[in-house]
Design a protein around this motif. Structure first.
Motif, PDB file in Angstrom:
ATOM      1  N   ASN A  83       0.830  -1.203   0.000  1.00 40.09           N
ATOM      2  CA  ASN A  83       0.000   0.000   0.000  1.00 40.09           C
ATOM      3  C   ASN A  83       0.867   1.257   0.000  1.00 40.09           C
ATOM      4  O   ASN A  83       0.605   2.200  -0.751  1.00 40.09           O
ATOM      5  CB  ASN A  83      -0.937  -0.009   1.207  1.00 40.09           C
ATOM      6  N   THR A  84       1.896   1.269   0.810  1.00 36.13           N
ATOM      7  CA  THR A  84       2.806   2.421   0.871  1.00 36.13           C
ATOM      8  C   THR A  84       3.496   2.625  -0.470  1.00 36.13           C
ATOM      9  O   THR A  84       3.609   3.765  -0.955  1.00 36.13           O
ATOM     10  CB  THR A  84       3.847   2.210   1.978  1.00 36.13           C
ATOM     11  N   LYS A 113       1.007   4.143  -2.872  1.00 32.51           N
ATOM     12  CA  LYS A 113       0.744   5.545  -2.573  1.00 32.51           C
ATOM     13  C   LYS A 113       1.904   6.434  -3.009  1.00 32.51           C
ATOM     14  O   LYS A 113       1.688   7.516  -3.557  1.00 32.51           O
ATOM     15  CB  LYS A 113       0.489   5.724  -1.080  1.00 32.51           C
TER      16      LYS A 113
END
Length: 116
Positions: free
Chosen positions: A58-59, A62
């Protein structure tokens, strides 16, 4: 079946190595206190390991999205090469996560279909 489980465990360990965490290592003597250190370090659970891997993906996604947006807005620090590399890294991380999920589901199905 054991090959698929071993493969899944090795993939999870590689995720942890990328994230710099230790997991799925057996605790030598749970509950024992090492007086040479200030705290006892336990290996994270399987759920924590999986959650850390998903948070890492997810990081990465993003960061890739933010870098792409900065490029679109004309930020001079966001050159095309960095944007493309970040996008590819997030894509590879996502595909690896999906593959781990697929193998976990397959291993679960194999176990559930075992005769009693």
């Amino acid at each position: 079946m054991s090959d698929s489980v071993s493969s899944i465990l090795s993939q999870i360990r590689s995720y942890q190595n990328q994230l710099g965490t230790r997991a799925l290592e057996p605790v030598q003597n749970p509950g024992a206190i090492d007086f040479g250190q200030s705290a006892v370090v336990k290996a994270p659970s399987f759920g924590e390991t999986l959650q850390n891997a998903i948070q890492g993906v997810n990081t990465t996604q993003k960061e890739a999205g933010a870098l792409a947006q900065a490029f679109e807005l004309g930020d001079p620090r966001a050159d095309l090469a960095r944007v493309m590399v970040a996008a590819q890294q997030s894509q590879v991380a996502f595909r690896a996560t999906v593959e781990v999920r697929n193998r976990l589901v397959q291993a679960y199905q194999d176990v559930m279909n075992m005769p009693l």
